[in-house]
Write a protein that holds these residues in place. Structure first.
Motif, PDB file in Angstrom:
ATOM      1  N   PRO A 111       0.998  -1.078   0.217  1.00 12.22           N
ATOM      2  CA  PRO A 111      -0.038  -0.074  -0.008  1.00 12.22           C
ATOM      3  C   PRO A 111       0.823   1.357  -0.363  1.00 12.22           C
ATOM      4  O   PRO A 111       0.361   2.281  -0.709  1.00 12.22           O
ATOM      5  CB  PRO A 111      -0.946  -0.080   1.362  1.00 12.22           C
ATOM      6  N   GLU A 112       2.064   0.955   1.010  1.00 13.16           N
ATOM      7  CA  GLU A 112       2.931   2.169   0.703  1.00 13.16           C
ATOM      8  C   GLU A 112       3.450   2.853  -0.740  1.00 13.16           C
ATOM      9  O   GLU A 112       3.337   3.884  -0.462  1.00 13.16           O
ATOM     10  CB  GLU A 112       3.780   2.184   1.563  1.00 13.16           C
ATOM     11  N   GLU A 113       3.438   1.637  -1.331  1.00 13.26           N
ATOM     12  CA  GLU A 113       4.019   2.270  -2.903  1.00 13.26           C
ATOM     13  C   GLU A 113       3.208   3.064  -3.701  1.00 13.26           C
ATOM     14  O   GLU A 113       3.540   4.027  -4.132  1.00 13.26           O
ATOM     15  CB  GLU A 113       4.527   0.614  -3.156  1.00 13.26           C
ATOM     16  N   TYR A 114       1.217   2.669  -3.175  1.00 10.62           N
ATOM     17  CA  TYR A 114       0.573   3.470  -3.665  1.00 10.62           C
ATOM     18  C   TYR A 114       0.452   4.668  -3.675  1.00 10.62           C
ATOM     19  O   TYR A 114      -0.064   5.743  -4.260  1.00 10.62           O
ATOM     20  CB  TYR A 114      -0.362   2.584  -3.577  1.00 10.62           C
ATOM     21  N   GLU A 115       0.330   4.788  -2.168  1.00  9.18           N
ATOM     22  CA  GLU A 115       0.535   5.897  -1.991  1.00  9.18           C
ATOM     23  C   GLU A 115       1.469   6.860  -2.307  1.00  9.18           C
ATOM     24  O   GLU A 115       0.770   7.968  -2.522  1.00  9.18           O
ATOM     25  CB  GLU A 115      -0.153   5.776  -0.043  1.00  9.18           C
ATOM     26  N   GLN A 116       2.612   6.456  -2.172  1.00  7.84           N
ATOM     27  CA  GLN A 116       3.717   7.181  -3.257  1.00  7.84           C
ATOM     28  C   GLN A 116       3.070   7.486  -4.700  1.00  7.84           C
ATOM     29  O   GLN A 116       3.890   8.624  -4.826  1.00  7.84           O
ATOM     30  CB  GLN A 116       5.402   6.322  -2.707  1.00  7.84           C
ATOM     31  N   ALA A 117       3.019   6.504  -5.267  1.00  7.75           N
ATOM     32  CA  ALA A 117       2.280   6.875  -6.619  1.00  7.75           C
ATOM     33  C   ALA A 117       0.940   8.309  -6.736  1.00  7.75           C
ATOM     34  O   ALA A 117       1.682   8.950  -7.352  1.00  7.75           O
ATOM     35  CB  ALA A 117       1.965   5.962  -7.525  1.00  7.75           C
ATOM     36  N   GLU A 118       0.052   7.768  -5.272  1.00  9.69           N
ATOM     37  CA  GLU A 118      -0.629   8.881  -5.411  1.00  9.69           C
ATOM     38  C   GLU A 118       0.259  10.555  -5.597  1.00  9.69           C
ATOM     39  O   GLU A 118      -0.052  11.672  -6.297  1.00  9.69           O
ATOM     40  CB  GLU A 118      -1.571   8.927  -4.850  1.00  9.69           C
ATOM     41  N   ARG A 119       0.693  10.304  -4.665  1.00  6.51           N
ATOM     42  CA  ARG A 119       1.199  11.967  -4.238  1.00  6.51           C
ATOM     43  C   ARG A 119       2.221  12.009  -5.894  1.00  6.51           C
ATOM     44  O   ARG A 119       1.922  13.468  -5.779  1.00  6.51           O
ATOM     45  CB  ARG A 119       2.591  11.300  -2.829  1.00  6.51           C
ATOM     46  N   LEU A 120       3.433  11.386  -5.813  1.00  6.80           N
ATOM     47  CA  LEU A 120       4.135  11.852  -7.169  1.00  6.80           C
ATOM     48  C   LEU A 120       3.618  12.240  -8.041  1.00  6.80           C
ATOM     49  O   LEU A 120       3.335  13.057  -9.203  1.00  6.80           O
ATOM     50  CB  LEU A 120       4.811  10.439  -7.955  1.00  6.80           C
ATOM     51  N   ALA A 121       1.770  11.100  -8.590  1.00  5.10           N
ATOM     52  CA  ALA A 121       0.809  11.751  -9.723  1.00  5.10           C
ATOM     53  C   ALA A 121       0.222  13.247  -9.247  1.00  5.10           C
ATOM     54  O   ALA A 121       0.479  13.964 -10.370  1.00  5.10           O
ATOM     55  CB  ALA A 121      -0.026  11.061  -9.900  1.00  5.10           C
ATOM     56  N   ALA A 122       0.581  13.560  -8.694  1.00  2.00           N
ATOM     57  CA  ALA A 122      -0.472  14.884  -7.979  1.00  2.00           C
ATOM     58  C   ALA A 122       0.446  15.982  -8.285  1.00  2.00           C
ATOM     59  O   ALA A 122       0.256  17.141  -8.801  1.00  2.00           O
ATOM     60  CB  ALA A 122      -0.841  14.922  -6.381  1.00  2.00           C
ATOM     61  N   LEU A 123       1.921  16.039  -8.010  1.00  2.00           N
ATOM     62  CA  LEU A 123       2.425  16.957  -8.282  1.00  2.00           C
ATOM     63  C   LEU A 123       3.591  17.045  -9.867  1.00  2.00           C
ATOM     64  O   LEU A 123       3.313  17.792 -10.239  1.00  2.00           O
ATOM     65  CB  LEU A 123       4.350  16.358  -7.732  1.00  2.00           C
ATOM     66  N   LEU A 124       3.226  15.316 -10.067  1.00  2.00           N
ATOM     67  CA  LEU A 124       4.279  15.613 -11.923  1.00  2.00           C
ATOM     68  C   LEU A 124       2.969  16.175 -12.576  1.00  2.00           C
ATOM     69  O   LEU A 124       3.200  16.827 -14.009  1.00  2.00           O
ATOM     70  CB  LEU A 124       4.412  13.967 -12.173  1.00  2.00           C
ATOM     71  N   CYS A 125       2.056  15.309 -12.724  1.00  2.00           N
ATOM     72  CA  CYS A 125       0.657  15.504 -13.184  1.00  2.00           C
ATOM     73  C   CYS A 125      -0.593  15.939 -12.297  1.00  2.00           C
ATOM     74  O   CYS A 125      -1.696  15.701 -12.603  1.00  2.00           O
ATOM     75  CB  CYS A 125      -0.276  14.440 -13.775  1.00  2.00           C
ATOM     76  N   PRO A 126      -0.429  17.246 -12.279  1.00  6.01           N
ATOM     77  CA  PRO A 126      -1.697  18.220 -11.540  1.00  6.01           C
ATOM     78  C   PRO A 126      -3.122  18.877 -12.608  1.00  6.01           C
ATOM     79  O   PRO A 126      -2.534  19.149 -13.761  1.00  6.01           O
ATOM     80  CB  PRO A 126      -0.910  18.958 -11.289  1.00  6.01           C
ATOM     81  N   GLY A 127      -3.925  18.192 -11.704  1.00  7.58           N
ATOM     82  CA  GLY A 127      -5.325  18.620 -12.685  1.00  7.58           C
ATOM     83  C   GLY A 127      -5.714  17.473 -12.888  1.00  7.58           C
ATOM     84  O   GLY A 127      -6.287  17.652 -14.169  1.00  7.58           O
TER      85      GLY A 127
END
Length: 198
Positions: free
Chosen positions: A41-57
């Protein structure tokens, strides 16, 4: 153009999907986060954070392994074979804790000292610790740790993986940074004397 990113942020080919990892697939309209069946689960949570930073909106869409839709495979140019080896085939590694000691005025700016038979009390608030769980390496950041110590901890985590005698290295493994007081259950469970809060 569609772009695929592994959790660590490096570009990957379609065939590099791995059941033990999480990948982000960026399309013009959304970000699909593919979760391998053996990922944590921690990997998925980190991916969500990265997605929000790299691909906002952009809309985030979770895609679980074996439940991919046609749109997912189409975005990758078609389904191909990839690594589906599960955890049973991975080397069984005992958890190891390291205390990162920072030397600001020396040529060797930091060293890691292993703590044997570690407990929760071994985590020091003004320092950085490395916890190798076998599946991933955690960089634990104490509340009073300095910026230089944190950077040294991340560098040492990569060096640790690159020198590992197993097939692991910094490119095929996950490094997770966590802050004191915000430890996930997967981290807490490695400490025998640390009770998880329900």
């Amino acid at each position: 153009e569609n772009q695929m990113l592994e959790l660590c942020g490096s570009r990957k080919k379609t065939s590099s999907l791995n059941s033990g990892d999480v990948f982000m697939l960026e399309t013009p309209k959304s970000v699909m986060i593919w979760a391998g069946k053996d990922s944590v689960p921690e990997e998925y949570e980190q991916a969500e954070r990265l997605a929000a930073l790299l691909c906002p909106g952009r809309e985030m869409v979770r895609v679980d392994e074996t439940k991919e839709g046609e749109d997912f495979w189409e975005a990758l140019g078609g389904k191909t074979e990839y690594n589906t080896i599960d955890n049973m085939d991975r080397p069984i590694l005992q958890p190891r804790l390291f205390h990162v000691v920072f030397y600001p005025n020396r040529a060797v700016r930091a060293r890691a000292f292993e703590i044997f038979d570690f407990e929760k009390k071994d985590l020091i608030s003004d320092d950085v610790m490395l916890l190798d769980s076998g599946d991933e390496v955690y960089v634990w950041v104490g509340k009073e740790a300095e910026k230089d110590e944190i950077e040294s901890g991340l560098t040492m985590a990569k060096q640790f993986l690159d020198s590992d005698p197993t097939p692991r290295n910094a490119d095929n493994s996950v490094i997770i940074t966590i802050k004191e007081g915000k430890e996930p259950d997967a981290f807490i469970s490695i400490f025998p004397d640390w009770e998880q809060t329900v």
